[in-house]
Design an enzyme around this catalytic site. Structure first.
Site, PDB file in Angstrom:
ATOM      1  N   SER A 137       0.815  -1.206   0.000  1.00  0.00           N
ATOM      2  CA  SER A 137       0.000   0.000   0.000  1.00  0.00           C
ATOM      3  C   SER A 137       0.852   1.261   0.000  1.00  0.00           C
ATOM      4  O   SER A 137       0.333   2.347  -0.241  1.00  0.00           O
ATOM      5  CB  SER A 137      -0.929   0.006   1.216  1.00  0.00           C
ATOM      6  OG  SER A 137      -0.194  -0.181   2.389  1.00  0.00           O
ATOM      7  N   GLU A 149      -5.697   0.009  -7.315  1.00  0.00           N
ATOM      8  CA  GLU A 149      -4.667   0.897  -7.865  1.00  0.00           C
ATOM      9  C   GLU A 149      -3.631  -0.003  -8.558  1.00  0.00           C
ATOM     10  O   GLU A 149      -3.081  -0.913  -7.927  1.00  0.00           O
ATOM     11  CB  GLU A 149      -3.991   1.701  -6.751  1.00  0.00           C
ATOM     12  CG  GLU A 149      -4.875   2.795  -6.179  1.00  0.00           C
ATOM     13  CD  GLU A 149      -4.192   3.593  -5.070  1.00  0.00           C
ATOM     14  OE1 GLU A 149      -4.375   4.807  -5.006  1.00  0.00           O
ATOM     15  OE2 GLU A 149      -3.475   2.979  -4.245  1.00  0.00           O
ATOM     16  N   ASN A 191      -3.819   6.099  -0.307  1.00  0.00           N
ATOM     17  CA  ASN A 191      -3.184   6.200   1.014  1.00  0.00           C
ATOM     18  C   ASN A 191      -2.461   7.525   1.216  1.00  0.00           C
ATOM     19  O   ASN A 191      -2.274   7.963   2.351  1.00  0.00           O
ATOM     20  CB  ASN A 191      -2.251   5.013   1.262  1.00  0.00           C
ATOM     21  CG  ASN A 191      -3.047   3.798   1.722  1.00  0.00           C
ATOM     22  OD1 ASN A 191      -4.179   3.926   2.179  1.00  0.00           O
ATOM     23  ND2 ASN A 191      -2.470   2.621   1.610  1.00  0.00           N
TER      24      ASN A 191
HETATM   25  N1  3HC Z   1     -17.423  -9.609   2.052  1.00  0.00           N
HETATM   26  C1  3HC Z   1     -18.470  -9.490   1.226  1.00  0.00           C
HETATM   27  N2  3HC Z   1     -19.441  -8.578   1.369  1.00  0.00           N
HETATM   28  C2  3HC Z   1     -19.357  -7.752   2.417  1.00  0.00           C
HETATM   29  C3  3HC Z   1     -18.286  -7.797   3.339  1.00  0.00           C
HETATM   30  C4  3HC Z   1     -17.288  -8.773   3.119  1.00  0.00           C
HETATM   31  N3  3HC Z   1     -16.217  -8.893   3.907  1.00  0.00           N
HETATM   32  N4  3HC Z   1     -18.473  -6.822   4.260  1.00  0.00           N
HETATM   33  C5  3HC Z   1     -19.624  -6.205   3.943  1.00  0.00           C
HETATM   34  N5  3HC Z   1     -20.149  -6.764   2.824  1.00  0.00           N
HETATM   35  C6  3HC Z   1     -21.383  -6.380   2.132  1.00  0.00           C
HETATM   36  C7  3HC Z   1     -22.617  -6.705   2.967  1.00  0.00           C
HETATM   37  O1  3HC Z   1     -23.074  -8.026   2.753  1.00  0.00           O
HETATM   38  C8  3HC Z   1     -23.629  -5.702   2.435  1.00  0.00           C
HETATM   39  O2  3HC Z   1     -24.151  -6.187   1.225  1.00  0.00           O
HETATM   40  P1  3HC Z   1     -25.672  -5.812   0.769  1.00  0.00           P
HETATM   41  O3  3HC Z   1     -25.743  -4.303   0.739  1.00  0.00           O
HETATM   42  O4  3HC Z   1     -25.806  -6.405  -0.591  1.00  0.00           O
HETATM   43  O5  3HC Z   1     -26.567  -6.413   1.795  1.00  0.00           O
HETATM   44  C9  3HC Z   1     -22.744  -4.485   2.098  1.00  0.00           C
HETATM   45  O6  3HC Z   1     -21.406  -4.972   1.948  1.00  0.00           O
HETATM   46  C10 3HC Z   1     -22.792  -3.472   3.207  1.00  0.00           C
HETATM   47  O7  3HC Z   1     -22.382  -4.103   4.424  1.00  0.00           O
HETATM   48  P2  3HC Z   1     -23.005  -3.765   5.857  1.00  0.00           P
HETATM   49  O8  3HC Z   1     -24.418  -3.331   5.681  1.00  0.00           O
HETATM   50  O9  3HC Z   1     -22.707  -4.898   6.758  1.00  0.00           O
HETATM   51  O10 3HC Z   1     -22.113  -2.601   6.431  1.00  0.00           O
HETATM   52  P3  3HC Z   1     -21.791  -1.195   5.798  1.00  0.00           P
HETATM   53  O11 3HC Z   1     -22.913  -0.649   5.000  1.00  0.00           O
HETATM   54  O12 3HC Z   1     -21.233  -0.408   6.904  1.00  0.00           O
HETATM   55  O13 3HC Z   1     -20.608  -1.527   4.779  1.00  0.00           O
HETATM   56  C11 3HC Z   1     -18.314  -1.459   4.332  1.00  0.00           C
HETATM   57  C12 3HC Z   1     -19.417  -2.059   5.195  1.00  0.00           C
HETATM   58  C13 3HC Z   1     -18.449  -1.977   2.889  1.00  0.00           C
HETATM   59  C14 3HC Z   1     -16.985  -1.942   4.903  1.00  0.00           C
HETATM   60  C15 3HC Z   1     -18.455   0.101   4.343  1.00  0.00           C
HETATM   61  O14 3HC Z   1     -18.539   0.536   5.664  1.00  0.00           O
HETATM   62  C16 3HC Z   1     -17.320   0.799   3.659  1.00  0.00           C
HETATM   63  O15 3HC Z   1     -17.302   0.905   2.445  1.00  0.00           O
HETATM   64  N6  3HC Z   1     -16.370   1.318   4.460  1.00  0.00           N
HETATM   65  C17 3HC Z   1     -15.203   2.014   3.954  1.00  0.00           C
HETATM   66  C18 3HC Z   1     -14.127   1.009   3.700  1.00  0.00           C
HETATM   67  C19 3HC Z   1     -12.881   1.653   3.172  1.00  0.00           C
HETATM   68  O16 3HC Z   1     -12.765   2.858   3.046  1.00  0.00           O
HETATM   69  N7  3HC Z   1     -11.893   0.823   2.847  1.00  0.00           N
HETATM   70  C20 3HC Z   1     -10.611   1.269   2.421  1.00  0.00           C
HETATM   71  C21 3HC Z   1      -9.699   1.326   3.571  1.00  0.00           C
HETATM   72  S1  3HC Z   1      -8.084   1.873   3.130  1.00  0.00           S
HETATM   73  C22 3HC Z   1      -7.339   0.507   2.541  1.00  0.00           C
HETATM   74  O17 3HC Z   1      -7.907  -0.534   2.403  1.00  0.00           O
HETATM   75  C23 3HC Z   1      -5.935   0.729   2.177  1.00  0.00           C
HETATM   76  C24 3HC Z   1      -5.097  -0.504   2.251  1.00  0.00           C
HETATM   77  O18 3HC Z   1      -3.790  -0.131   1.938  1.00  0.00           O
HETATM   78  C25 3HC Z   1      -5.160  -1.289   3.513  1.00  0.00           C
END
Ligand code: 3HC
Length: 297
Positions: free
Chosen positions: A121, A154, A192
């Protein structure tokens, strides 16, 4: 070139998510880690996620879920993990020396056509590619957590990468249902680099008492449309990861803008790592609720 077999190295949060996303797109996947216990945990998580998010919601049939799991073979043998791979995606910890050792080793095990990708990342992909004799076939594929859900990859273009490697990587991302964005090999790439600033300022607001973590999160969710507020997102990513990633960027740029906020260091020192151990900006309770934690109060 056509990619059929994918090897994912590292079965942590990103590794097992990438393995699941690849298997769901129809690829044969070998998932490698150094210990069987880690692989058992990862495959258990994959099975649980497929059941919870796909089968139980009627998005796929139980037999399709079983077929996805069946396409993922877990192994602790690095050579057998990569020797028939068309694409290797490395998702081991963010340690440059470790990554160089692994890339040099798999360069010797893989067929000549194999593309070697890093999910780093923040670390320079050009330097990782430099450990191999196939710089033209090395690339960055940076997925986001949760890898099965997040639509962006990315695609990092290190110096020396061949156009056909980039094209194959873009096609792979699209087959996973992702939207790839190509980026030059600069510290933090796009997401990031920006998230680092967001994490920094969110912690600063909390630290100076301008607003609580909950108020910061509420403000950014309701005022800027973010799905998670910055404090929730920092908890989700983990303060150890944020600190290491921020330091890696800062060590490269030496720009004060990129310095890690002291609050993250203090929280790591205090053993507060975020959601992974239930202690971050919030305390995560066993009943699924969370409460704002007392930090420097
Ligand atoms: N696998 C599959 N599907 C998943 C899942 C998983 N692990 N987690 C959540 N989902 C699905 C759920 O089943 C749900 O599907 P549906 O709408 O069809 O029913 C949908 O995603 C929404 O889930 P929830 O209702 O349980 O919860 P949220 O609405 O809060 O969504 C989230 C969860 C998708 C994680 C959302 O909060 C989100 O987009 N958060 C931001 C995440 C983010 O910014 N990530 C980037 C971080 S930085 C990074 O990764 C950098 C790297 O270098 C580490």
């Amino acid at each position: 070139m056509e990619i059929k077999n994918v090897a994912v190295l590292g079965s942590g949060t990103m590794g097992h998510g990438i393995a699941q996303a690849s298997a769901m797109a129809g690829y044969n996947v070998k998932l490698y880690d150094i210990a069987q216990a880690m692989l058992d945990k990862a495959t258990g998580t994959i099975k649980g996620n497929i059941e919870k998010h796909f089968v139980a919601k009627g998005k796929i049939k139980p037999e399709e879920g079983a077929a996805i799991v069946g396409r993922i073979a877990a192994t602790t043998n690095l050579k057998s993990a990569v020797e028939d791979a068309d694409l290797v995606i490395e998702a081991i910890p963010e340690n440059m020396e470790m990554k160089k050792i692994v890339f040099a080793e798999i360069d010797g095990f893989c067929p000549a056509h194999t593309i070697l990708a890093s999910n780093t990342s923040v670390l320079p992909v050009t330097a990782i590619a430099g450990a191999t004799n196939r710089k033209e076939k090395c690339i960055g594929l940076h997925f986001f957590n949760p890898a099965v859900v997040m639509k962006l990859v990315e695609v990092i273009k290190p110096i020396g990468v061949a156009d056909e490697t980039v094209d194959a990587a873009l096609a792979f991302c699209k087959k996973l249902g992702k939207t790839p964005v190509t980026v030059k090999d600069v510290p933090g790439f796009i997401v990031n680099r920006l998230l680092g600033l967001l994490y920094h300022e969110a912690a600063q607001i909390v630290l100076e008492g301008t607003a609580t973590a909950e108020e910061v999160d509420l403000a950014m969710k309701l005022g800027a449309g973010h799905p998670m507020g910055p404090c929730e997102l920092a908890d989700f990513g983990g303060f150890d990861i944020i600190t290491n990633a921020g330091d890696a960027v800062y060590n490269y740029t030496h720009n004060a803008r990129d310095a890690v906020n002291i609050l993250y260091r203090k929280m790591v020192e205090a053993g507060r790592l975020g959601r992974k151990n239930g202690k971050g900006f919030y305390d995560y309770n066993s009943d699924g609720t969370k409460t704002v934690a007392k930090l420097f109060d």
